[in-house]
Design a protein around this motif. Structure first.
Motif, short mmCIF file in Angstrom:
data_model
loop_
_atom_site.label_atom_id
_atom_site.label_comp_id
_atom_site.label_asym_id
_atom_site.label_seq_id
_atom_site.Cartn_x
_atom_site.Cartn_y
_atom_site.Cartn_z
N ASP A 119 9.58 -58.99 1.27
CA ASP A 119 10.74 -58.74 1.58
C ASP A 119 11.56 -58.81 -0.03
O ASP A 119 10.76 -59.39 -0.59
N MET A 134 13.36 -64.35 6.29
CA MET A 134 14.02 -64.28 7.56
C MET A 134 13.45 -64.00 8.92
O MET A 134 12.18 -63.49 8.68
N SER A 190 15.30 -59.62 -0.77
CA SER A 190 16.55 -60.60 -0.85
C SER A 190 15.92 -62.01 -0.06
O SER A 190 15.57 -61.98 0.82
MG LIG Z 1 15.13 -61.40 2.78
#
Ligand SMILES: [Mg+2]
Length: 223
Positions: free
Chosen positions: A9, A159, A11
């Motif tokens: 991922d 996340m 961010s």
């Molecule tokens: Mg992220």
């Protein structure tokens, strides 16, 4: 099973872009005449796919309008995006082991490219996929296109949506605590492993010679 591929991922995993993303989100809320979010509220509320987040905080608003506002506010703030502390060393370590690397991010292509002058992580990422709004809906396409063996492929993200995506693709999963989501929420998504940051993961991978089952044995209790 020895890992051969890593899907990253962006961010909260490789870079910290929380200040501009939160700033742009609050700009949208102001445009809608709503109250701005505090950092804690934002971390508790923000989720991917972000369409789901905006359906909740801005129901009925045209997504194209939201996107326009987001860009307006984000672009002047993008100098605030920073590489996370251990990210580049981790990427170098991964490349030195000839691991195949993928980026799987919802980030807008233009925002990603404009960062590369300053944060040149593209040199370590063999296959960057950006603008992926719903990762869960697209993970099978990535797995089949690159013929990834799920047991040899690790998804690293910050996340719940990242971990759900890994589960959906039957991939190995590692959650990092350097991003948007708090520990209790990540725990509920049941990743194989949760680490403080990429430096901790690097230590575990080195010690276990990239064997994921051995990593999980050694890290017993970290989760
Ligand atoms: Mg992220």
């Amino acid at each position: 099973m020895v890992l051969k591929n890593i899907i990253f991922d962006w961010s909260g995993t490789l870079v910290n872009d929380l200040p501009p993303v939160m700033g742009a989100t609050n700009y949208i809320l102001r445009k809608l005449g709503k109250e701005e979010m505090t950092l804690d509220e934002f971390r508790a509320e923000f989720c991917l796919p972000f369409t789901r987040f905006y359906e909740r905080v801005a129901p009925g608003v045209d997504p194209r309008q939201l996107e326009t506002w987001f860009h307006e506010a984000y672009i002047p703030l993008q100098d605030k995006v920073e590489a996370l502390e251990h990210a580049e060393v981790f990427l170098q370590f991964v490349k030195s082991k000839r691991i195949r690397t993928f980026l799987f991010s919802s980030m807008h292509q233009q925002h990603y490219e404009s960062l590369q002058g300053r944060i040149a992580f593209n040199q370590y990422l063999d296959h960057p996929y950006v603008g992926v709004w719903d990762k869960k809906a697209r993970i099978s396409e990535l797995i089949s296109k690159h013929e990834l063996a799920p047991g040899e492929t690790l998804f690293i993200g910050d996340m719940v949506h990242d971990i759900e995506t890994a589960h959906h693709g039957k991939l190995r999963s590692c959650a990092v605590l350097t991003g948007y989501t708090l520990l209790e929420d990540l725990r509920r998504s049941e990743p194989d492993l949760i680490v403080e940051d990429l430096r901790v993961l690097q230590g575990l991978l080195e010690e276990a010679n990239w064997d994921w089952d051995a990593v999980l044995e050694k890290s017993n209790g970290v989760k």
